[in-house]
Design an enzyme around this catalytic site. Structure first.
Site, mmCIF file in Angstrom:
data_model
loop_
_atom_site.group_PDB
_atom_site.id
_atom_site.type_symbol
_atom_site.label_atom_id
_atom_site.label_comp_id
_atom_site.label_asym_id
_atom_site.label_seq_id
_atom_site.Cartn_x
_atom_site.Cartn_y
_atom_site.Cartn_z
ATOM 1 N N ARG A 51 1.139 -1.024 -0.291
ATOM 2 C CA ARG A 51 0.005 -0.265 -0.049
ATOM 3 C C ARG A 51 0.579 0.907 0.426
ATOM 4 O O ARG A 51 0.870 2.218 -1.017
ATOM 5 C CB ARG A 51 -1.091 0.155 1.559
ATOM 6 C CG ARG A 51 -1.307 1.666 1.412
ATOM 7 C CD ARG A 51 -3.191 1.199 2.013
ATOM 8 N NE ARG A 51 -3.184 0.488 3.381
ATOM 9 C CZ ARG A 51 -2.519 0.254 4.259
ATOM 10 N NH1 ARG A 51 -1.106 1.717 4.491
ATOM 11 N NH2 ARG A 51 -1.938 -0.646 5.264
ATOM 12 N N TYR A 103 -16.487 16.862 -14.593
ATOM 13 C CA TYR A 103 -16.999 15.659 -14.506
ATOM 14 C C TYR A 103 -18.136 15.314 -13.341
ATOM 15 O O TYR A 103 -18.045 16.016 -12.914
ATOM 16 C CB TYR A 103 -16.147 14.401 -14.641
ATOM 17 C CG TYR A 103 -16.189 12.903 -14.418
ATOM 18 C CD1 TYR A 103 -17.316 12.309 -15.220
ATOM 19 C CD2 TYR A 103 -16.026 12.270 -13.163
ATOM 20 C CE1 TYR A 103 -17.864 11.230 -14.715
ATOM 21 C CE2 TYR A 103 -16.223 11.348 -12.374
ATOM 22 C CZ TYR A 103 -17.473 10.849 -13.645
ATOM 23 O OH TYR A 103 -17.929 9.859 -13.666
ATOM 24 N N ASP A 175 -7.368 19.602 -13.924
ATOM 25 C CA ASP A 175 -7.987 18.413 -14.132
ATOM 26 C C ASP A 175 -7.561 18.852 -15.254
ATOM 27 O O ASP A 175 -8.712 19.152 -16.562
ATOM 28 C CB ASP A 175 -9.404 18.047 -13.947
ATOM 29 C CG ASP A 175 -9.681 16.874 -14.221
ATOM 30 O OD1 ASP A 175 -9.244 15.603 -15.427
ATOM 31 O OD2 ASP A 175 -10.762 16.087 -13.414
ATOM 32 N N LYS A 200 -8.428 7.371 -19.062
ATOM 33 C CA LYS A 200 -8.811 7.778 -20.248
ATOM 34 C C LYS A 200 -7.844 7.134 -21.418
ATOM 35 O O LYS A 200 -7.462 6.984 -21.480
ATOM 36 C CB LYS A 200 -9.784 9.153 -19.511
ATOM 37 C CG LYS A 200 -10.595 9.673 -18.813
ATOM 38 C CD LYS A 200 -11.430 8.309 -19.066
ATOM 39 C CE LYS A 200 -12.719 8.308 -18.249
ATOM 40 N NZ LYS A 200 -12.870 8.901 -16.696
#
Ligand code: LCS
Length: 397
Positions: A51, A103, A175, A200
């Site tokens: 992690r 978004y 973004d 994306k």
């Protein structure tokens, strides 16, 4: 040779990656391990628990930082996990100024999660610097931009907005998912942190969900790195490998996405059945001037409204044969999406309309297929959608 000076298409392929020292493997191995053996308590080779760190993730983080001309990269399990981690730098009583057109899931994170925790926000038309200036408050900690925006493809003047944000003591977030670092590098325009949905274009093949944050701010990076581990929204090594493979072809893919999207935007703009095309590459688009200043090309996304009602536009979205009706974007294959009922359904209709997002708008993620096939597909779907007897019962979503 100064590796920092390499051009972006070269960095995309090499940054963050060396041949594996033990075998010479040219591809970074997928380190499928949850833990690392220590020679004595707290004596290890830099990795303790996956992690906190994994070498495949380290390679991707370095690769994405290099692509964005940034010093530090961090990867997450999704774009929203990256955003949520960044938002954990805030506390109750803080305020965000955000672009209205973002978004739908980003808006939902502000509106349904962080507002309940005492972090307020003001949504603005981010292409209007006066509106940004007017929304800044003494407690504004973040100015959040998405440029080009999802789904209206409006572009904010990043340098101008960053000046306003910094003057008000806020960190400026961009973004950069739609542009990718191939077309736009917001850190060089004054942004403090870049957000990506690597799902994306960076991944590019519709086979992985992931997110990233890139910054040059060492103190902020240390805080974000702490939060990445403390909150735990990290990606697995196989996902990191897939994105590393994706970024190697990012430069050539973006070239083709842009070329195809420009031709499709031109085709739609001259079509008698088209009410409006949204594409910053069109010379009469309201974002054309600012996009031309801060981007090297205009991207692979095009939005469109056909003349007629919602049903006509729904018939159009349901009638394409090469464009698949689906959420997401940025993969090699072309997709069509109805924001009002799909990607932006989590934004209340009233809020959508304040931002200029109409129910009739359809968003195209233009892939890298042969553009003649794509135009022929849109052409037949526009023709079929004229006939109301072909009306589908529902649109998936
Ligand atoms: N930022 C932008 C600009 C996005 O388009 C998305 C997802 C996200 C962040 C969130 O990233 P994720 O958690 O999904 O990796 N956009 C989507 C869209 O337009 N259709 O489906 C997802």
């Amino acid at each position: 040779m100064n590796k920092d000076k390499l051009k972006i298409a070269t960095r995309a392929i090499h940054a963050g990656q060396q041949p594996d020292p033990s075998t010479g493997a040219i591809m970074t191995p997928v380190y499928l391990t949850s833990t690392y053996v220590q020679s004595a308590p707290a004596e290890h080779l830099g990795y303790e628990y996956a992690r906190s760190g994994n070498p495949t993730r380290t390679a991707l983080e370095a690769n994405l930082a290099a692509l964005e001309d940034g010093k530090y990269g961090l990867c997450f399990a999704s774009g929203l996990a990256a955003e949520n981690t960044l938002l954990h730098t805030l506390k109750s009583g803080d305020h965000i100024v955000t672009a209205r057109d973002v978004y739908g899931g980003t808006f939902r994170l502000f509106d349904k999660i962080w507002k309940q925790l005492g972090v307020s926000f003001t949504a603005v038309h981010a292409w209007n610097l006066d509106e940004i200036r007017g929304a800044m408050q003494p407690n504004t900690r973040l100015l959040w931009l998405e440029s080009p925006s999802n789904p209206l493809l409006t572009c904010a003047d990043i340098a101008g907005a960053a000046e306003i944000g910094h003057a008000g003591g806020a960190k400026v977030i961009v973004d950069n998912t739609f542009a990718t670092p191939i077309l736009q590098r917001p850190l060089s325009l004054g942004a403090d942190v870049i957000v990506h949905s690597v799902t994306k274009y960076l991944g590019g093949h519709s086979d992985v969900i992931g997110g990233a944050l890139v910054t040059n701010d060492e103190e902020l990076h240390e805080q974000l790195r702490f939060l990445q581990n403390a909150l735990g929204g990290v990606p697995g090594p196989m996902d990191c490998f897939l994105v590393l493979r994706g970024t190697k072809t990012l430069a050539v893919r973006m070239k083709q996405h842009c070329e195809n999207a420009a031709k499709i935007a031109e085709y739609l703009a001259q079509h008698a059945d088209v009410e409006r095309v949204y594409y910053p590459g069109l010379v009469d688009d309201p974002s054309h001037e600012v996009a031309s200043r801060q981007m090297s090309d205009y991207g692979g996304m095009v939005s469109v409204e056909l003349r007629g009602d919602l049903e006509r536009n729904r018939r159009f979205a349901s009638s394409t044969k090469v464009f698949a009706l689906a959420e997401s974007l940025g993969g090699v294959e072309s997709l069509i999406n109805h924001p009002a009922s799909m990607t932006h359904a989590s934004v209340p209709k009233e809020e959508r309309e304040k931002g200029g997002l109409r129910d009739t708008l359809m968003r195209l993620s233009v892939g890298i297929e042969d553009v003649e096939d794509l135009i022929a597909d849109l052409d037949q779907a526009i023709a079929v959608s004229r006939d109301s007897s072909s009306s589908p019962a529902t649109v998936a979503g």
